[in-house]
Write a protein that holds these residues in place. Structure first.
Motif, PDB file in Angstrom:
ATOM      1  N   LEU A   8     -10.331 -35.784  -5.501  1.00  0.00           N
ATOM      2  CA  LEU A   8      -9.499 -36.522  -6.322  1.00  0.00           C
ATOM      3  C   LEU A   8      -9.060 -35.762  -7.508  1.00  0.00           C
ATOM      4  O   LEU A   8     -10.043 -35.227  -8.100  1.00  0.00           O
ATOM      5  CB  LEU A   8     -10.011 -38.045  -6.627  1.00  0.00           C
ATOM      6  N   PHE A   9      -8.042 -35.754  -8.020  1.00  0.00           N
ATOM      7  CA  PHE A   9      -7.609 -34.859  -9.170  1.00  0.00           C
ATOM      8  C   PHE A   9      -7.036 -35.839 -10.224  1.00  0.00           C
ATOM      9  O   PHE A   9      -6.179 -36.625  -9.824  1.00  0.00           O
ATOM     10  CB  PHE A   9      -6.395 -33.895  -8.836  1.00  0.00           C
ATOM     11  N   LEU A  10      -7.563 -36.040 -11.420  1.00  0.00           N
ATOM     12  CA  LEU A  10      -7.323 -36.722 -12.468  1.00  0.00           C
ATOM     13  C   LEU A  10      -7.068 -35.916 -13.935  1.00  0.00           C
ATOM     14  O   LEU A  10      -7.685 -35.289 -14.155  1.00  0.00           O
ATOM     15  CB  LEU A  10      -8.448 -37.768 -12.571  1.00  0.00           C
ATOM     16  N   GLY A  14      -2.367 -39.301 -14.773  1.00  0.00           N
ATOM     17  CA  GLY A  14      -2.073 -38.740 -13.220  1.00  0.00           C
ATOM     18  C   GLY A  14      -3.344 -38.778 -12.217  1.00  0.00           C
ATOM     19  O   GLY A  14      -4.122 -38.196 -12.448  1.00  0.00           O
ATOM     20  N   ASN A  15      -3.195 -39.520 -11.013  1.00  0.00           N
ATOM     21  CA  ASN A  15      -4.266 -39.352 -10.196  1.00  0.00           C
ATOM     22  C   ASN A  15      -3.658 -39.093  -8.685  1.00  0.00           C
ATOM     23  O   ASN A  15      -3.043 -39.772  -8.294  1.00  0.00           O
ATOM     24  CB  ASN A  15      -4.910 -40.716 -10.189  1.00  0.00           C
ATOM     25  N   ARG A  16      -4.043 -37.985  -8.273  1.00  0.00           N
ATOM     26  CA  ARG A  16      -3.852 -37.379  -7.047  1.00  0.00           C
ATOM     27  C   ARG A  16      -4.840 -37.067  -6.015  1.00  0.00           C
ATOM     28  O   ARG A  16      -5.893 -36.836  -6.684  1.00  0.00           O
ATOM     29  CB  ARG A  16      -2.969 -35.892  -7.254  1.00  0.00           C
ATOM     30  N   ASP A  42       2.311 -33.493 -10.678  1.00  0.00           N
ATOM     31  CA  ASP A  42       2.682 -33.419  -9.582  1.00  0.00           C
ATOM     32  C   ASP A  42       2.787 -31.833  -9.031  1.00  0.00           C
ATOM     33  O   ASP A  42       2.824 -31.316  -7.754  1.00  0.00           O
ATOM     34  CB  ASP A  42       3.967 -34.097  -9.172  1.00  0.00           C
ATOM     35  N   ASP A  43       2.773 -30.954 -10.294  1.00  0.00           N
ATOM     36  CA  ASP A  43       3.034 -29.493  -9.701  1.00  0.00           C
ATOM     37  C   ASP A  43       1.725 -28.854  -9.518  1.00  0.00           C
ATOM     38  O   ASP A  43       1.472 -27.727  -8.855  1.00  0.00           O
ATOM     39  CB  ASP A  43       3.424 -28.762 -11.122  1.00  0.00           C
ATOM     40  N   VAL A  44       0.453 -29.627  -9.827  1.00  0.00           N
ATOM     41  CA  VAL A  44      -0.918 -28.884  -9.637  1.00  0.00           C
ATOM     42  C   VAL A  44      -1.054 -28.902  -8.055  1.00  0.00           C
ATOM     43  O   VAL A  44      -0.744 -30.008  -7.341  1.00  0.00           O
ATOM     44  CB  VAL A  44      -1.930 -29.879 -10.159  1.00  0.00           C
ATOM     45  N   VAL A  54      -2.797 -30.693   0.837  1.00  0.00           N
ATOM     46  CA  VAL A  54      -1.587 -31.452   0.201  1.00  0.00           C
ATOM     47  C   VAL A  54      -2.191 -32.634  -0.262  1.00  0.00           C
ATOM     48  O   VAL A  54      -3.113 -33.315   0.100  1.00  0.00           O
ATOM     49  CB  VAL A  54      -0.563 -31.781   1.312  1.00  0.00           C
ATOM     50  N   MET A  55      -1.695 -32.853  -1.834  1.00  0.00           N
ATOM     51  CA  MET A  55      -2.289 -34.041  -2.466  1.00  0.00           C
ATOM     52  C   MET A  55      -1.055 -35.049  -2.590  1.00  0.00           C
ATOM     53  O   MET A  55       0.120 -34.694  -2.770  1.00  0.00           O
ATOM     54  CB  MET A  55      -2.601 -33.717  -3.835  1.00  0.00           C
ATOM     55  N   THR A  56      -1.337 -36.369  -2.555  1.00  0.00           N
ATOM     56  CA  THR A  56      -0.309 -37.349  -2.740  1.00  0.00           C
ATOM     57  C   THR A  56      -0.926 -38.016  -4.053  1.00  0.00           C
ATOM     58  O   THR A  56      -1.901 -38.216  -4.287  1.00  0.00           O
ATOM     59  CB  THR A  56      -0.145 -38.332  -1.674  1.00  0.00           C
ATOM     60  N   ARG A  57       0.018 -38.962  -4.685  1.00  0.00           N
ATOM     61  CA  ARG A  57      -0.414 -39.959  -5.520  1.00  0.00           C
ATOM     62  C   ARG A  57      -1.164 -40.875  -5.282  1.00  0.00           C
ATOM     63  O   ARG A  57      -0.690 -41.741  -4.212  1.00  0.00           O
ATOM     64  CB  ARG A  57       0.609 -40.384  -6.566  1.00  0.00           C
TER      65      ARG A  57
END
Length: 85
Positions: A8-10, A14-16, A42-44, A54-57
């Motif tokens: 998870l990226f936070l 923004g949480n993807r 969303d660009d990260v 691939v990351m999604t929200r």
């Protein structure tokens, strides 16, 4: 499918979340990439062992990148509604 084992990226609300499921006891090379010209979460990009994951929200909304005020976190979402870095 759930979030267990996924990265998870936070940042700044923004949480993807990535799509790959990581296994305990395995070593991974994890890179969080902020491309030149990126302006939002969303660009990260996320790479695991050199392969784009691939990351999604997962929650929140697309947020403006602000590295001077808000840090980047990468880790695992805990089932107890916490975050492990």
């Amino acid at each position: 499918e759930g979030t267990s084992g996924k990265l998870l990226f936070l940042h700044n609300g923004g949480n993807r979340i990535g799509t790959s499921v990581l296994e305990l006891g395995t070593t991974y090379v994890v890179e969080l990439i902020v491309p030149s010209g990126a302006t939002t979460t969303d660009d990260v990009l996320l790479e695991i062992n050199g392969v784009n994951d691939v990351m999604t929200r997962n929650a929140g909304s697309n947020q403006t990148l602000n590295t001077t005020v808000s840090p980047f976190y990468i880790g695992s979402l805990l089932s107890t509604s916490g975050f492990a870095v």
